[in-house]
Design a protein around this motif. Sequence first.
Motif, PDB file in Angstrom:
ATOM      1  N   GLY A  23       5.863  23.773 -28.645  1.00 15.85           N
ATOM      2  CA  GLY A  23       6.108  23.250 -27.303  1.00 15.85           C
ATOM      3  C   GLY A  23       5.111  22.221 -26.821  1.00 15.85           C
ATOM      4  N   PHE A  24       4.126  21.883 -27.659  1.00 14.95           N
ATOM      5  CA  PHE A  24       3.131  20.870 -27.282  1.00 14.95           C
ATOM      6  C   PHE A  24       3.620  19.508 -27.805  1.00 14.95           C
ATOM      7  CE2 PHE A  24       0.823  24.889 -27.766  1.00 14.95           C
ATOM      8  CZ  PHE A  24       0.243  24.998 -26.506  1.00 14.95           C
ATOM      9  N   THR A  25       4.347  18.810 -26.973  1.00 16.00           N
ATOM     10  CA  THR A  25       5.053  17.607 -27.425  1.00 16.00           C
ATOM     11  C   THR A  25       4.322  16.302 -27.114  1.00 16.00           C
ATOM     12  OG1 THR A  25       6.323  17.588 -25.351  1.00 16.00           O
ATOM     13  CG2 THR A  25       7.283  18.745 -27.239  1.00 16.00           C
ATOM     14  N   ASN A  26       3.258  16.366 -26.310  1.00 20.68           N
ATOM     15  CA  ASN A  26       2.541  15.138 -25.958  1.00 20.68           C
ATOM     16  C   ASN A  26       1.512  14.837 -27.052  1.00 20.68           C
ATOM     17  OD1 ASN A  26       1.719  12.890 -24.576  1.00 20.68           O
ATOM     18  ND2 ASN A  26       0.623  13.999 -22.974  1.00 20.68           N
ATOM     19  N   ILE A  27       1.989  14.247 -28.131  1.00 19.71           N
ATOM     20  CA  ILE A  27       1.179  14.013 -29.318  1.00 19.71           C
ATOM     21  C   ILE A  27       0.900  12.517 -29.458  1.00 19.71           C
ATOM     22  CG2 ILE A  27       1.111  14.191 -31.847  1.00 19.71           C
ATOM     23  CD1 ILE A  27       2.938  16.650 -31.579  1.00 19.71           C
ATOM     24  N   GLY A  28      -0.366  12.161 -29.554  1.00 21.41           N
ATOM     25  CA  GLY A  28      -0.757  10.754 -29.670  1.00 21.41           C
ATOM     26  C   GLY A  28      -1.418  10.454 -31.002  1.00 21.41           C
ATOM     27  N   GLU A  29      -1.713   9.194 -31.210  1.00 19.39           N
ATOM     28  CA  GLU A  29      -2.342   8.748 -32.452  1.00 19.39           C
ATOM     29  C   GLU A  29      -3.365   7.664 -32.132  1.00 19.39           C
ATOM     30  OE1 GLU A  29      -0.729   8.201 -36.908  1.00 19.39           O
ATOM     31  OE2 GLU A  29       0.214   6.865 -35.458  1.00 19.39           O
ATOM     32  N   LYS A  30      -4.452   7.679 -32.845  1.00 15.70           N
ATOM     33  CA  LYS A  30      -5.513   6.691 -32.640  1.00 15.70           C
ATOM     34  C   LYS A  30      -5.973   6.147 -33.982  1.00 15.70           C
ATOM     35  CE  LYS A  30     -10.189   6.112 -30.802  1.00 15.70           C
ATOM     36  NZ  LYS A  30     -10.680   5.439 -32.021  1.00 15.70           N
ATOM     37  N   VAL A  31      -6.060   4.841 -34.086  1.00 19.18           N
ATOM     38  CA  VAL A  31      -6.613   4.228 -35.298  1.00 19.18           C
ATOM     39  C   VAL A  31      -8.097   4.545 -35.359  1.00 19.18           C
ATOM     40  CG1 VAL A  31      -7.057   2.068 -36.510  1.00 19.18           C
ATOM     41  CG2 VAL A  31      -4.900   2.379 -35.280  1.00 19.18           C
TER      42      VAL A  31
END
Length: 316
Positions: free
Chosen positions: A186-194
Amino acid sequence: MDISVVIPLLNEDESLKELHDWIVSVMQSNSFSYEIIFVDDGSTDSSWSVIEALSSENPHVKGIRFLKNFGKSQALHAGFIEAKGDVVITMDADLQDNPEEIPELYNMIIDQKFDLVSGWKKKRYDSVIAKNLPSKLFNWAARRTSGVKLNDFNCGLKAYHSDVVKNIDVNGEMHRYIPVLAKNAGFTNIGEKVVKHQARKYGHTKFGMNRFIHGFLDLLTIWFISRFGKRPMHLFGALGVIMFIIGFGFAFYLGIDKLYFNPDGRLITQRPQFYIALATMIIGSQFFIAGFLGELVLGSKRQQQRYLIKESLNLN
């Protein structure tokens, strides 16, 4: 506490002191309250001795030592249990992950309200054939299968809100798919960082073709679990019913044909359709039983200890 840094490791004694000093420098320069949790996954070198020395010098250093090598997923699981920080950072112990990325990862969790931020080693210093190409293929398959749009599932440098690590179960070799486990929870706020990737300074890579193959097998496992893990009967039962109906249809056709159209013809058992019908009904029944057994196992599932800790340091 602001940050818990969880570092699983296996035979990385040469890099631990340098990594520790680098992390401490970053924490102090940003005025973070922190803890560093080293999880020794059954090292056979002097890694634990180094961790003991660091712990005696710095009370913020904690250590967990496994009785033997249980795997990176189990090491992360043990570290997540002990982590006290609002934000949990994971990183590898080989100095290829840059601690200077920690402040921005922390801010993305706290200020931008991400549940999880995964590092993306866009520029890599690994062998192109041995690791880069397999990783690209693996990441493409993981994106297509899981629906999580990350470019680098394998990056060890990740940041989590504490709620995430306390509510997911990392087992087997599922550490590659923690973002997928988080999404399924249920943790859908997933980001990515270079993030900056650095060439290995000490030792040698532990990546091998067997890990690449296991990664794809684990991907199939997590796809199945995410789709049918709570209701295995939905897959096996449906397949079983379909195959049984197909087999029964063949058998019905053979019976009608024998009774009304070819009463003096070949015996039913002499016709290949009979064996197709028989095999299909048997396989269909087995699928249905497999789904039923899966439901029973799911209903009686119990927590099992997946690793044994030999020693620990500074754990409350």
